[in-house]
Design a protein around this motif. Structure first.
Motif, PDB file in Angstrom:
ATOM      1  N   PHE A  66     -32.343 -40.853 -52.660  1.00  0.00           N
ATOM      2  CA  PHE A  66     -33.392 -41.842 -52.449  1.00  0.00           C
ATOM      3  C   PHE A  66     -34.269 -41.981 -53.678  1.00  0.00           C
ATOM      4  O   PHE A  66     -34.843 -43.027 -53.924  1.00  0.00           O
ATOM      5  N   TYR A  67     -34.370 -40.909 -54.470  1.00  0.00           N
ATOM      6  CA  TYR A  67     -35.240 -40.906 -55.642  1.00  0.00           C
ATOM      7  C   TYR A  67     -34.527 -40.253 -56.818  1.00  0.00           C
ATOM      8  O   TYR A  67     -33.710 -39.358 -56.630  1.00  0.00           O
ATOM      9  N   PHE A  68     -34.882 -40.669 -58.017  1.00  0.00           N
ATOM     10  CA  PHE A  68     -34.273 -40.111 -59.228  1.00  0.00           C
ATOM     11  C   PHE A  68     -34.553 -38.627 -59.381  1.00  0.00           C
ATOM     12  O   PHE A  68     -33.721 -37.884 -59.872  1.00  0.00           O
ATOM     13  N   ASP A  69     -35.729 -38.197 -58.976  1.00  0.00           N
ATOM     14  CA  ASP A  69     -36.077 -36.789 -59.157  1.00  0.00           C
ATOM     15  C   ASP A  69     -35.148 -35.858 -58.386  1.00  0.00           C
ATOM     16  O   ASP A  69     -34.991 -34.700 -58.743  1.00  0.00           O
ATOM     17  N   GLU A  70     -34.519 -36.365 -57.333  1.00  0.00           N
ATOM     18  CA  GLU A  70     -33.559 -35.535 -56.592  1.00  0.00           C
ATOM     19  C   GLU A  70     -32.378 -35.163 -57.479  1.00  0.00           C
ATOM     20  O   GLU A  70     -31.845 -34.067 -57.383  1.00  0.00           O
ATOM     21  N   ILE A  71     -31.963 -36.076 -58.341  1.00  0.00           N
ATOM     22  CA  ILE A  71     -30.849 -35.798 -59.240  1.00  0.00           C
ATOM     23  C   ILE A  71     -31.283 -34.789 -60.297  1.00  0.00           C
ATOM     24  O   ILE A  71     -30.572 -33.839 -60.608  1.00  0.00           O
ATOM     25  N   LYS A  72     -32.476 -34.994 -60.827  1.00  0.00           N
ATOM     26  CA  LYS A  72     -32.929 -34.140 -61.924  1.00  0.00           C
ATOM     27  C   LYS A  72     -33.319 -32.740 -61.472  1.00  0.00           C
ATOM     28  O   LYS A  72     -33.481 -31.856 -62.299  1.00  0.00           O
ATOM     29  N   ARG A  73     -33.477 -32.533 -60.173  1.00  0.00           N
ATOM     30  CA  ARG A  73     -33.797 -31.199 -59.668  1.00  0.00           C
ATOM     31  C   ARG A  73     -32.594 -30.255 -59.741  1.00  0.00           C
ATOM     32  O   ARG A  73     -32.728 -29.064 -59.530  1.00  0.00           O
ATOM     33  N   MET A  74     -31.445 -30.805 -59.998  1.00  0.00           N
ATOM     34  CA  MET A  74     -30.248 -29.973 -60.097  1.00  0.00           C
ATOM     35  C   MET A  74     -30.417 -28.999 -61.257  1.00  0.00           C
ATOM     36  O   MET A  74     -30.591 -29.412 -62.390  1.00  0.00           O
ATOM     37  N   ARG A  75     -30.365 -27.731 -60.956  1.00  0.00           N
ATOM     38  CA  ARG A  75     -30.602 -26.711 -61.973  1.00  0.00           C
ATOM     39  C   ARG A  75     -29.281 -26.331 -62.640  1.00  0.00           C
ATOM     40  O   ARG A  75     -28.510 -25.553 -62.096  1.00  0.00           O
ATOM     41  N   VAL A  76     -29.057 -26.916 -63.803  1.00  0.00           N
ATOM     42  CA  VAL A  76     -27.840 -26.605 -64.550  1.00  0.00           C
ATOM     43  C   VAL A  76     -28.236 -26.036 -65.908  1.00  0.00           C
ATOM     44  O   VAL A  76     -29.305 -26.330 -66.432  1.00  0.00           O
ATOM     45  N   GLU A  77     -27.365 -25.221 -66.450  1.00  0.00           N
ATOM     46  CA  GLU A  77     -27.624 -24.578 -67.740  1.00  0.00           C
ATOM     47  C   GLU A  77     -27.522 -25.587 -68.874  1.00  0.00           C
ATOM     48  O   GLU A  77     -26.814 -26.589 -68.773  1.00  0.00           O
ATOM     49  N   THR A  78     -28.192 -25.287 -69.966  1.00  0.00           N
ATOM     50  CA  THR A  78     -28.071 -26.119 -71.165  1.00  0.00           C
ATOM     51  C   THR A  78     -26.825 -25.688 -71.927  1.00  0.00           C
ATOM     52  O   THR A  78     -26.602 -24.502 -72.161  1.00  0.00           O
TER      53      THR A  78
ATOM     54  N   TYR B  76     -26.357 -35.082 -68.444  1.00  0.00           N
ATOM     55  CA  TYR B  76     -25.916 -34.140 -67.422  1.00  0.00           C
ATOM     56  C   TYR B  76     -24.405 -34.255 -67.268  1.00  0.00           C
ATOM     57  O   TYR B  76     -23.863 -35.359 -67.221  1.00  0.00           O
ATOM     58  N   ILE B  77     -23.730 -33.107 -67.151  1.00  0.00           N
ATOM     59  CA  ILE B  77     -22.288 -33.045 -66.922  1.00  0.00           C
ATOM     60  C   ILE B  77     -22.078 -32.230 -65.649  1.00  0.00           C
ATOM     61  O   ILE B  77     -22.478 -31.065 -65.585  1.00  0.00           O
ATOM     62  N   LEU B  78     -21.463 -32.854 -64.642  1.00  0.00           N
ATOM     63  CA  LEU B  78     -21.260 -32.175 -63.369  1.00  0.00           C
ATOM     64  C   LEU B  78     -19.795 -32.260 -62.960  1.00  0.00           C
ATOM     65  O   LEU B  78     -19.173 -33.313 -63.064  1.00  0.00           O
ATOM     66  N   ARG B  79     -19.259 -31.130 -62.498  1.00  0.00           N
ATOM     67  CA  ARG B  79     -17.896 -31.124 -61.956  1.00  0.00           C
ATOM     68  C   ARG B  79     -17.902 -31.859 -60.622  1.00  0.00           C
ATOM     69  O   ARG B  79     -18.788 -31.646 -59.797  1.00  0.00           O
ATOM     70  N   LYS B  80     -16.903 -32.706 -60.398  1.00  0.00           N
ATOM     71  CA  LYS B  80     -16.870 -33.489 -59.163  1.00  0.00           C
ATOM     72  C   LYS B  80     -16.752 -32.620 -57.914  1.00  0.00           C
ATOM     73  O   LYS B  80     -17.242 -32.987 -56.854  1.00  0.00           O
ATOM     74  N   ASN B  81     -16.099 -31.446 -58.032  1.00  0.00           N
ATOM     75  CA  ASN B  81     -15.920 -30.610 -56.849  1.00  0.00           C
ATOM     76  C   ASN B  81     -16.983 -29.525 -56.713  1.00  0.00           C
ATOM     77  O   ASN B  81     -16.894 -28.681 -55.837  1.00  0.00           O
ATOM     78  N   SER B  82     -18.006 -29.536 -57.570  1.00  0.00           N
ATOM     79  CA  SER B  82     -19.110 -28.582 -57.444  1.00  0.00           C
ATOM     80  C   SER B  82     -20.108 -29.137 -56.421  1.00  0.00           C
ATOM     81  O   SER B  82     -20.080 -30.327 -56.096  1.00  0.00           O
ATOM     82  N   PRO B  83     -21.007 -28.298 -55.898  1.00  0.00           N
ATOM     83  CA  PRO B  83     -22.016 -28.817 -54.959  1.00  0.00           C
ATOM     84  C   PRO B  83     -22.806 -29.995 -55.545  1.00  0.00           C
ATOM     85  O   PRO B  83     -23.063 -30.978 -54.848  1.00  0.00           O
ATOM     86  N   TYR B  84     -23.177 -29.921 -56.824  1.00  0.00           N
ATOM     87  CA  TYR B  84     -23.921 -31.024 -57.433  1.00  0.00           C
ATOM     88  C   TYR B  84     -23.055 -32.277 -57.568  1.00  0.00           C
ATOM     89  O   TYR B  84     -23.498 -33.391 -57.306  1.00  0.00           O
TER      90      TYR B  84
END
Length: 195
Positions: free
Chosen positions: A146-158, A128-136
């Motif tokens: 609290f859980y790993f699945d919270e991170i993976k729920r982030m809907r980002v394009e491939t 996963y690559i996320l911009r620091k100033n984006s909501p994610y």
């Protein structure tokens, strides 16, 4: 690290009185220790949290673009890490324990590089690559998980090798993922002159 100060924080490595040479030597020592810590934690992640020698090799070769590293893990994985006496005293500064999944081995390597977070998971075939100033990215920086699945729920394009313009997304760890990532990093000025 607890006794001498975190080398990722230049403010902890300042010298009020000293010659220019002493100040230069102090900064050089900070950089050497910081690189050693980054190498150590990348190795720990790809050896103890998951067996991925090729990914370990890739990130060790690109250590110079990484500013900071953290490992997020479950209590079970943390207990395995604590068994390694070489690193046990460094874990509290670099490892965050998520959730109460006492029977699950899961972890994530969070690498900060410039304006981005690069996240490698022990149980997912994507980077996963996320911009620091984006909501994610702001959510990652807040560390309010609290859980790993919270991170993976982030809907980002491939991110595909033929289209690297997306400012954030995920890259599947298929054959050639390294080339796609390097094209993306060059496109977004994360690294310069890689070829």
């Amino acid at each position: 690290v607890g006794m001498i100060g975190n080398p990722e924080l230049p403010s902890k490595w300042t010298m009020r009185n000293g010659t220019p040479e002493e100040k230069s030597n102090l900064q050089e020592a900070r950089q050497i220790l910081n690189e050693w810590l980054k190498r150590k934690f990348i190795s720990i992640f790809f050896e103890k949290c998951m067996q991925e020698p090729s990914r370990k090799k890739y990130w060790l070769e690109h250590i110079d673009i990484i500013d900071d590293i953290e490992i997020w893990t479950t209590p079970l994985t943390m207990s395995h890490l604590m068994e390694d006496k070489r690193i046990a005293d460094m874990l509290e500064t670099k490892v965050n324990v998520l959730g109460n999944e006492k029977k699950t081995n899961r972890s994530a390597l969070i690498m900060s590089a410039g304006n981005y977070f690069f996240i490698e998971f022990s149980d997912v075939g994507c980077l996963y690559i996320l911009r620091k100033n984006s909501p994610y990215g702001l959510t990652i920086a807040s560390k309010r998980f609290f859980y790993f699945d919270e991170i993976k729920r982030m809907r980002v394009e491939t991110i595909q090798s033929f289209y690297v313009r997306n400012q954030e997304g995920k890259i599947n760890h298929n054959t050639g993922w390294e080339n796609t990532l390097e094209k993306w990093m060059k496109c977004h000025s994360v690294i310069q002159n890689i070829w």
